[in-house]
Motif scaffolding. Structure first.
Motif, short mmCIF file in Angstrom:
data_model
loop_
_atom_site.label_atom_id
_atom_site.label_comp_id
_atom_site.label_asym_id
_atom_site.label_seq_id
_atom_site.Cartn_x
_atom_site.Cartn_y
_atom_site.Cartn_z
N ILE A 356 -24.36 4.71 12.30
CA ILE A 356 -24.31 4.27 13.70
C ILE A 356 -25.74 4.04 14.18
N SER A 357 -25.96 2.88 14.76
CA SER A 357 -27.28 2.56 15.28
C SER A 357 -27.17 2.23 16.77
N ARG A 358 -28.11 2.72 17.54
CA ARG A 358 -28.14 2.39 18.97
C ARG A 358 -28.89 1.08 19.16
N VAL A 359 -28.18 0.10 19.70
CA VAL A 359 -28.74 -1.23 19.92
C VAL A 359 -28.61 -1.57 21.40
N ALA A 383 -19.50 2.08 21.63
CA ALA A 383 -19.40 3.54 21.51
C ALA A 383 -18.78 3.91 20.17
N ASP A 384 -19.27 3.33 19.10
CA ASP A 384 -18.76 3.65 17.77
C ASP A 384 -19.30 5.00 17.31
N ALA A 399 -14.41 5.71 14.82
CA ALA A 399 -13.86 5.83 16.17
C ALA A 399 -14.70 4.98 17.11
N THR A 400 -14.06 4.49 18.15
CA THR A 400 -14.78 3.71 19.15
C THR A 400 -14.07 3.88 20.48
N ARG A 401 -14.64 3.33 21.53
CA ARG A 401 -14.02 3.40 22.85
C ARG A 401 -13.47 2.03 23.21
#
Length: 438
Positions: A356-359, A383-384, A399-401
């Motif tokens: 997971i990377s914050r972009v 929000a993965d 999982a994601t939102r």
């Protein structure tokens, strides 16, 4: 600076904190009670190659509680690699040779036929046969004598056989997933079929449950419970419902992951005052420290060959993924794109790293080809969390939102095929795809 409100877990929905209260209640028998929420499956995208196939209702299926052909069809279509062709009208089973020209006229390249019959002991004999309609070849078939409760499993195994015969890759439809749900103030750890159906509750608690991790062979799950007023690691036997304590050392005990041989786990412990990575025997015992820093080191996972451990550390100023030997020492940084990369998962063939990377403030699933270092973003959601490879390496669950609730998704490693498993109640998170059953 590292966002400590996430503790050492860091994934975007893991914000429970060190809560106080008591009372996780293990459910002590398997099979356990069914999930209240049913799943629906939505598939988007297709693979580069699709195999046209057909399947007909199995002779005698009316006497069974599960529609075998429907489950097999859904499994194959969910992979994104198979396209269903309408069947020719007529009655067929595994002992009947089809009219090949009529079936080819429907555009199908392969055909699945079979039967279901009740045995004298109350079980069902589920049989199938696969035909190559292009070459006119009988590709073989199998018989599965099963109890009524295992009819879905028999259908998944048929889908596995068809998938492997056609694609050359081992099917994963008969494997299982684990995940955590939250409804109101109650958390539950679930074990379900790979399609999300047949979910059974393994554990219920008013306190957070996080980080389920399958042992090799699929007989045990490690997880973290907050019932003792802090995170503690347990191992849960999915066949008996019994659990045992693995790590309850001073401070926090979190992020367990099994070694490929099942003899030990790696975990994040804060015995020294800050989160570091330790090895713990599968039967517990004294931990062995593997990292030696003043930074936060967490989320360890073994490589498929057991020779390396990938983990997350902020030793460079922001969370990044590193790799070190299984005995510790000589860590090497793996991720360089962006300043926030977490939750490593290694493909079974050792070729790919999912993370997971914050972009631009959004947490998105990425995959790296480890040989080249090439990174591909697989999603456009925000929000993965918690990626986990299928045991054949073809898909990733995460999982994601979506629409205000957590949901489970799968994606192919090229991002072309996505499947959404959405529960009717509560938030769903922390998925972990189980191994091939032994």
């Amino acid at each position: 600076m590292l966002d400590l409100t996430r503790l050492e877990y860091w994934a975007p929905t893991r914000r429970q904190g060190l809560l106080c209260a008591a009372g996780a209640l293990p459910l002590m028998a398997w099979p356990l009670r069914d999930a209240h929420a049913q799943f629906r499956v939505e598939v988007s995208g297709v693979g580069l190659t699709q195999f046209p196939f057909s399947i007909v209702n199995f002779r005698g299926n009316d006497a069974a509680s599960q529609n075998i052909a429907a489950i097999v069809r859904a499994d194959l279509e969910r992979s994104g690699q198979f396209r269903f062709s309408e069947p020719v009208v007529g009655n067929l089973d595994e002992s009947t040779r089809p009219d090949l020209s009529a079936w080819r006229g429907k555009g199908a390249d392969s055909l699945v036929v079979g039967s279901v019959s009740r045995l004298a002991d109350g079980r069902f004999d589920v049989r199938f046969r696969l035909w190559d309609l292009v070459r006119g070849q009988d590709l073989g078939g199998l018989s599965y004598p099963v109890a009524a409760a295992d009819l879905r499993l028999a259908a998944h195994r048929i889908a596995d056989q068809v998938y492997e015969k056609i694609t050359g890759d081992k099917g994963v439809f008969s494997t299982r997933i684990a995940y955590v749900s939250k409804a109101g103030q109650r958390y539950q750890l679930w074990v379900a079929d790979a399609d999300g159906e047949n979910a059974r509750a393994a554990l219920g608690s008013p306190e957070p449950i996080i980080s389920p991790s399958w042992a090799p062979g699929g007989t045990q799950l490690a997880y973290v419970s907050f019932e003792a007023r802090k995170p503690v690691i347990y191992a849960h036997d999915v066949s008996t419902g019994k659990r045992r304590l693995l790590a309850n050392f001073r401070g926090s005990n979190s992020a367990p992951a099994w070694s490929p041989d099942g003899k030990q786990l790696v975990a994040t412990l804060s015995i020294s005052g800050n989160a570091q990575i330790y090895a713990v025997g599968a039967d517990g015992g004294e931990p062995r420290r593997l990292t030696q820093t003043e930074s936060i080191d967490t989320e360890p996972v073994f490589s498929a060959d057991g020779k390396s451990i990938y983990f997350v550390s902020d030793r460079g100023g922001s969370p990044q993924i590193y790799r070190m030997g299984a005995q510790g020492g000589n860590p090497q940084r793996i991720t360089f794109n962006g300043n926030y990369n977490i939750s490593p998962s290694i493909s079974p063939d050792g070729r790919h790293l999912a993370f997971i990377s914050r972009v631009s403030g959004a947490f998105r699933l990425h995959v790296m080809e480890l040989a080249s270092g090439d990174v591909t973003a697989l999603t456009d959601t925000s929000a993965d969390e918690s990626p986990s490879f299928a045991p054949n390496g073809r898909m990733i669950i995460y999982a994601t939102r979506d629409k205000g609730q957590e949901a489970l998704m799968t994606t192919s490693i090229d991002g072309r095929i996505k499947t959404r498993l959405a529960g009717a109640q509560g938030d769903i998170r922390e998925p972990e795809w189980g191994p091939f059953l032994r």
